[in-house]
Design a protein around this motif. Structure first.
Motif, PDB file in Angstrom:
ATOM      1  N   MET A   1      38.383  31.541  38.804  1.00  0.00           N
ATOM      2  CA  MET A   1      38.917  32.318  37.719  1.00  0.00           C
ATOM      3  C   MET A   1      40.311  31.772  37.398  1.00  0.00           C
ATOM      4  N   PRO A   2      40.802  31.794  36.257  1.00  0.00           N
ATOM      5  CA  PRO A   2      40.397  32.693  35.192  1.00  0.00           C
ATOM      6  C   PRO A   2      39.322  32.099  34.288  1.00  0.00           C
ATOM      7  N   THR A  59      41.749  36.455  25.981  1.00  0.00           N
ATOM      8  CA  THR A  59      41.494  37.339  27.107  1.00  0.00           C
ATOM      9  C   THR A  59      41.334  36.476  28.345  1.00  0.00           C
ATOM     10  N   LEU A  60      42.102  36.789  29.372  1.00  0.00           N
ATOM     11  CA  LEU A  60      42.008  36.101  30.652  1.00  0.00           C
ATOM     12  C   LEU A  60      41.248  37.019  31.599  1.00  0.00           C
ATOM     13  N   ARG A  61      40.038  36.626  31.950  1.00  0.00           N
ATOM     14  CA  ARG A  61      39.214  37.429  32.857  1.00  0.00           C
ATOM     15  C   ARG A  61      39.506  36.967  34.282  1.00  0.00           C
ATOM     16  N   LEU A  62      40.046  37.889  35.078  1.00  0.00           N
ATOM     17  CA  LEU A  62      40.518  37.591  36.433  1.00  0.00           C
ATOM     18  C   LEU A  62      39.870  38.541  37.434  1.00  0.00           C
ATOM     19  N   MET A  63      39.665  38.070  38.650  1.00  0.00           N
ATOM     20  CA  MET A  63      39.143  38.939  39.702  1.00  0.00           C
ATOM     21  C   MET A  63      40.104  40.094  39.951  1.00  0.00           C
ATOM     22  N   ASP A  64      39.543  41.242  40.261  1.00  0.00           N
ATOM     23  CA  ASP A  64      40.370  42.430  40.488  1.00  0.00           C
ATOM     24  C   ASP A  64      41.195  42.337  41.772  1.00  0.00           C
ATOM     25  N   THR A  65      40.968  41.315  42.556  1.00  0.00           N
ATOM     26  CA  THR A  65      41.752  41.122  43.775  1.00  0.00           C
ATOM     27  C   THR A  65      43.083  40.413  43.511  1.00  0.00           C
ATOM     28  N   VAL A  94      47.458  38.257  23.799  1.00  0.00           N
ATOM     29  CA  VAL A  94      46.941  37.857  25.107  1.00  0.00           C
ATOM     30  C   VAL A  94      46.764  39.123  25.933  1.00  0.00           C
ATOM     31  N   GLU A  95      45.655  39.193  26.630  1.00  0.00           N
ATOM     32  CA  GLU A  95      45.406  40.317  27.530  1.00  0.00           C
ATOM     33  C   GLU A  95      44.664  39.809  28.754  1.00  0.00           C
ATOM     34  N   THR A  96      44.747  40.567  29.834  1.00  0.00           N
ATOM     35  CA  THR A  96      43.945  40.246  31.005  1.00  0.00           C
ATOM     36  C   THR A  96      42.906  41.345  31.183  1.00  0.00           C
ATOM     37  N   ALA A  97      41.796  40.977  31.778  1.00  0.00           N
ATOM     38  CA  ALA A  97      40.737  41.919  32.096  1.00  0.00           C
ATOM     39  C   ALA A  97      40.294  41.653  33.525  1.00  0.00           C
ATOM     40  N   SER A  98      40.148  42.710  34.286  1.00  0.00           N
ATOM     41  CA  SER A  98      39.755  42.569  35.684  1.00  0.00           C
ATOM     42  C   SER A  98      38.239  42.552  35.837  1.00  0.00           C
ATOM     43  N   ILE A  99      37.775  41.644  36.671  1.00  0.00           N
ATOM     44  CA  ILE A  99      36.357  41.549  37.009  1.00  0.00           C
ATOM     45  C   ILE A  99      36.207  42.075  38.431  1.00  0.00           C
ATOM     46  N   PRO A 100      35.392  43.090  38.640  1.00  0.00           N
ATOM     47  CA  PRO A 100      35.196  43.585  40.008  1.00  0.00           C
ATOM     48  C   PRO A 100      34.526  42.526  40.883  1.00  0.00           C
ATOM     49  N   ARG A 101      35.210  42.124  41.937  1.00  0.00           N
ATOM     50  CA  ARG A 101      34.647  41.112  42.836  1.00  0.00           C
ATOM     51  C   ARG A 101      33.326  41.583  43.426  1.00  0.00           C
ATOM     52  N   SER A 102      33.200  42.868  43.669  1.00  0.00           N
ATOM     53  CA  SER A 102      31.991  43.392  44.307  1.00  0.00           C
ATOM     54  C   SER A 102      30.727  43.168  43.477  1.00  0.00           C
ATOM     55  N   SER A 103      30.883  43.059  42.163  1.00  0.00           N
ATOM     56  CA  SER A 103      29.702  42.884  41.314  1.00  0.00           C
ATOM     57  C   SER A 103      29.585  41.495  40.700  1.00  0.00           C
ATOM     58  N   PHE A 104      30.545  40.610  40.970  1.00  0.00           N
ATOM     59  CA  PHE A 104      30.537  39.284  40.356  1.00  0.00           C
ATOM     60  C   PHE A 104      29.517  38.390  41.041  1.00  0.00           C
ATOM     61  N   ARG A 105      28.675  37.762  40.263  1.00  0.00           N
ATOM     62  CA  ARG A 105      27.682  36.817  40.757  1.00  0.00           C
ATOM     63  C   ARG A 105      27.769  35.560  39.907  1.00  0.00           C
ATOM     64  N   LYS A 106      27.471  34.410  40.492  1.00  0.00           N
ATOM     65  CA  LYS A 106      27.474  33.197  39.711  1.00  0.00           C
ATOM     66  C   LYS A 106      26.560  32.161  40.354  1.00  0.00           C
ATOM     67  N   ARG A 107      26.247  31.167  39.560  1.00  0.00           N
ATOM     68  CA  ARG A 107      25.516  30.002  40.032  1.00  0.00           C
ATOM     69  C   ARG A 107      26.243  28.782  39.488  1.00  0.00           C
ATOM     70  N   GLY A 108      26.467  27.817  40.307  1.00  0.00           N
ATOM     71  CA  GLY A 108      27.131  26.601  39.855  1.00  0.00           C
ATOM     72  C   GLY A 108      28.632  26.719  39.908  1.00  0.00           C
ATOM     73  N   GLY A 109      29.270  25.653  39.502  1.00  0.00           N
ATOM     74  CA  GLY A 109      30.718  25.604  39.586  1.00  0.00           C
ATOM     75  C   GLY A 109      31.127  25.083  40.954  1.00  0.00           C
ATOM     76  N   LEU A 110      32.322  24.616  41.034  1.00  0.00           N
ATOM     77  CA  LEU A 110      32.806  24.014  42.265  1.00  0.00           C
ATOM     78  C   LEU A 110      33.709  24.925  43.063  1.00  0.00           C
ATOM     79  N   SER A 111      34.070  26.061  42.514  1.00  0.00           N
ATOM     80  CA  SER A 111      35.062  26.905  43.159  1.00  0.00           C
ATOM     81  C   SER A 111      34.482  28.264  43.481  1.00  0.00           C
ATOM     82  N   GLU A 112      34.952  28.848  44.523  1.00  0.00           N
ATOM     83  CA  GLU A 112      34.575  30.214  44.877  1.00  0.00           C
ATOM     84  C   GLU A 112      35.637  31.215  44.411  1.00  0.00           C
ATOM     85  N   ALA A 113      36.702  30.729  43.764  1.00  0.00           N
ATOM     86  CA  ALA A 113      37.802  31.622  43.349  1.00  0.00           C
ATOM     87  C   ALA A 113      37.403  32.475  42.186  1.00  0.00           C
TER      88      ALA A 113
END
Length: 113
Positions: A1-2, A59-65, A94-113
């Protein structure tokens, strides 16, 4: 993220803006470069009663952590990029939006952040 989401209308995106936004996010010491993703959408219909002839909203979507200070630092960095690339006749946001880590799922990408 972001994850960077750019909404815009009334203008073409200036050359170098996308690169500058992604580089500004990757420059933050807490952001892994491989975690930065950007997508942009042009609005076909818009109206600004404020008088500007165009707008860009990021909008910057960032983990809620992530702490609030990182939300603020990344938002400030994004606004600095917009101000450097866009004319005064363009409304900027510009705004930020929190993504709940508990519900975030993904496939692909090189980062776990």
């Amino acid at each position: 993220m972001p994850h960077i989401v750019v909404e815009y209308a009334g203008l073409d995106l200036p050359e170098g803006l996308i690169e500058a936004l992604t580089e500004a996010m990757a420059a933050h010491p807490e952001v892994p470069e491989t975690a930065v993703k950007l997508r942009a959408y042009r609005a076909d219909t818009f109206r600004l009663l404020s008088g500007e002839t165009a707008f860009i909203n990021v909008t910057l979507r960032l983990m809620d952590t992530r702490p609030e200070v990182q939300h603020m630092e990344l938002a400030d960095a994004a606004l600095d990029v917009l101000e450097a690339h866009l004319p005064g006749s363009c409304a900027l946001g510009v705004e930020t939006a929190s993504i709940p880590r508990s519900s975030f799922r993904k496939r692909g990408g090189l980062s776990e952040a």
